[in-house]
Design a protein around this motif. Structure first.
Motif, PDB file in Angstrom:
ATOM      1  N   TYR A  78       0.842  -1.189   0.000  1.00 33.84           N
ATOM      2  CA  TYR A  78       0.000   0.000   0.000  1.00 33.84           C
ATOM      3  C   TYR A  78       0.882   1.245   0.000  1.00 33.84           C
TER       4      TYR A  78
ATOM      5  N   LEU B 276      -4.193   0.684  -2.257  1.00 38.07           N
ATOM      6  CA  LEU B 276      -3.617  -0.588  -2.674  1.00 38.07           C
ATOM      7  C   LEU B 276      -2.800  -0.420  -3.950  1.00 38.07           C
TER       8      LEU B 276
ATOM      9  N   TRP C   3     -10.716   1.847   0.756  1.00 42.28           N
ATOM     10  CA  TRP C   3     -10.612   2.349   2.130  1.00 42.28           C
ATOM     11  C   TRP C   3     -11.543   3.544   2.333  1.00 42.28           C
ATOM     12  N   GLY C   4     -12.036   3.680   3.563  1.00 41.37           N
ATOM     13  CA  GLY C   4     -12.733   4.897   3.937  1.00 41.37           C
ATOM     14  C   GLY C   4     -11.735   6.039   4.122  1.00 41.37           C
ATOM     15  N   GLN C   5     -12.258   7.227   4.350  1.00 42.93           N
ATOM     16  CA  GLN C   5     -11.402   8.406   4.442  1.00 42.93           C
ATOM     17  C   GLN C   5     -10.748   8.551   5.814  1.00 42.93           C
TER      18      GLN C   5
ATOM     19  N   TYR D 264      -9.676   3.616  10.263  1.00 42.46           N
ATOM     20  CA  TYR D 264     -10.109   3.392   8.885  1.00 42.46           C
ATOM     21  C   TYR D 264     -10.929   2.110   8.785  1.00 42.46           C
TER      22      TYR D 264
ATOM     23  N   PHE E  92      -6.807  -8.968   0.947  1.00 39.93           N
ATOM     24  CA  PHE E  92      -6.160  -7.661   0.864  1.00 39.93           C
ATOM     25  C   PHE E  92      -7.233  -6.591   0.768  1.00 39.93           C
ATOM     26  N   LEU E  93      -6.859  -5.375   1.073  1.00 35.46           N
ATOM     27  CA  LEU E  93      -7.832  -4.299   1.257  1.00 35.46           C
ATOM     28  C   LEU E  93      -7.841  -3.399   0.032  1.00 35.46           C
ATOM     29  N   ASP E  94      -8.908  -3.501  -0.759  1.00 36.94           N
ATOM     30  CA  ASP E  94      -8.888  -2.808  -2.046  1.00 36.94           C
ATOM     31  C   ASP E  94      -9.551  -1.437  -2.039  1.00 36.94           C
TER      32      ASP E  94
ATOM     33  N   TYR F 215      -1.668 -11.300   4.423  1.00 40.85           N
ATOM     34  CA  TYR F 215      -3.040 -11.748   4.639  1.00 40.85           C
ATOM     35  C   TYR F 215      -3.119 -13.264   4.521  1.00 40.85           C
TER      36      TYR F 215
ATOM     37  N   LEU G  79       0.412   1.534  10.433  1.00 44.72           N
ATOM     38  CA  LEU G  79      -0.939   0.978  10.374  1.00 44.72           C
ATOM     39  C   LEU G  79      -1.048  -0.220  11.324  1.00 44.72           C
TER      40      LEU G  79
ATOM     41  N   PHE H  57       0.601  -5.575   9.384  1.00 45.92           N
ATOM     42  CA  PHE H  57       1.290  -4.659   8.491  1.00 45.92           C
ATOM     43  C   PHE H  57       2.764  -4.555   8.881  1.00 45.92           C
TER      44      PHE H  57
ATOM     45  N   VAL I 274      -8.721  -0.698  10.585  1.00 47.10           N
ATOM     46  CA  VAL I 274      -7.287  -0.457  10.760  1.00 47.10           C
ATOM     47  C   VAL I 274      -7.152   0.901  11.430  1.00 47.10           C
TER      48      VAL I 274
ATOM     49  N   GLN J  76       1.595  -5.781   3.841  1.00 48.81           N
ATOM     50  CA  GLN J  76       0.646  -6.450   4.715  1.00 48.81           C
ATOM     51  C   GLN J  76       0.539  -7.911   4.310  1.00 48.81           C
TER      52      GLN J  76
ATOM     53  N   ALA K  99      -5.935   8.213   3.238  1.00 44.29           N
ATOM     54  CA  ALA K  99      -6.013   6.784   3.509  1.00 44.29           C
ATOM     55  C   ALA K  99      -5.015   6.031   2.634  1.00 44.29           C
TER      56      ALA K  99
ATOM     57  N   TRP L 175      -3.686  -3.301  12.290  1.00 37.80           N
ATOM     58  CA  TRP L 175      -4.895  -4.027  11.926  1.00 37.80           C
ATOM     59  C   TRP L 175      -5.655  -4.409  13.188  1.00 37.80           C
TER      60      TRP L 175
ATOM     61  N   TYR M  87       3.644   0.528   2.854  1.00 38.50           N
ATOM     62  CA  TYR M  87       3.448  -0.535   3.836  1.00 38.50           C
ATOM     63  C   TYR M  87       3.209  -1.865   3.122  1.00 38.50           C
TER      64      TYR M  87
END
Lengths: 107, 119
Positions: free
Chosen positions: A36, A46, B109-111, B95, B105-107, A91, B45, A98, B37, A89, A43, B47, A87
């Protein structure tokens, strides 16, 4: 839990340079690794998943490699907009930890 | 387009609880896990956990076990993260992020939501 070592924590480079960031796992995670990018006040976004697959819309100067315990993010020709924090991460297994982050700054 | 819109900043006193919301749009809410997160100022970051919006199943990082609760309201496509017994070390941006279907994986994200814990 899987421990991650991301290095370096700070990287100074110039526009046009090629840079690499490393992420090492305490145990094998196959290719279950994502990268990321985060810019100040924003924020994370990815860049790469499955260790080497570029997310849609990400420039091709970004690439990822590795499997098992050792992974690398490479930026082939730095642009001004690439100066940010990166970063990794994993999974592969819970908890989905992270890396500590690498701040890429202008030399 | 996929969007995750979080609730606004909060200021809480030590010992209180905070509940952050994350409203999803642009996709089927119940088809993708939501992760949370957090990031303390100037730090990396961290988690916290995940929730399956379809089943309501959750998984929390051990550090937050007993203090965090992740829930959802499927009728309004909104996920929630509640953290209790707040202390100053919980001051951070929180977040929510969508986990890609079939993978984790995190595709998107919120602000982010800034939670400040201060007496």
């Amino acid at each position: 839990a899987i421990w991650m070592t991301q290095s370096p924590s700070l990287l100074s480079a110039s526009t046009g340079d090629r840079v690499t960031i490393s992420c090492r796992m305490s145990q094998g995670i196959s290719s279950y690794l994502a990268w990321y990018q985060q810019k100040p006040g924003k924020a994370p976004e990815l860049l790469i998943y499955a260790a080497s697959t570029l997310q849609s819309g990400v420039p091709s100067r970004f690439s990822g490699s590795g499997s098992g315990t050792d992974f690398t993010l490479t930026i082939s020709c730095l642009q001004s907009e690439d100066f940010a924090t990166y970063y990794c991460q994993q999974y592969y297994s819970f908890p989905y930890t992270f890396g500590q982050g690498t701040k890429l700054e202008i030399k | 387009q996929v969007q995750l819109v979080q609730s606004g900043a909060e200021v809480k006193k030590p010992g209180a609880s905070v509940k952050v919301s994350c409203k999803a749009s642009g996709y089927t809410f119940t088809s993708y896990d939501i992760n949370w997160v957090r990031q303390a100022t100037g730090q990396g970051l961290e988690w916290m956990g995940w929730m399956n919006p379809n089943s309501g199943n959750t998984g929390y990082a051990q550090k937050f076990q007993g203090r965090v609760t992740m829930t959802r309201n499927t009728s309004i496509s909104t996920a929630y993260m509640e953290l209790s017994s707040l202390r100053s070390e919980d001051t951070a941006v929180y977040y929510c992020a969508r986990a890609h279907y079939g993978d984790l994986f995190l595709d998107y994200w919120g602000q982010g939501t800034l939670v400040t814990v201060s007496s």
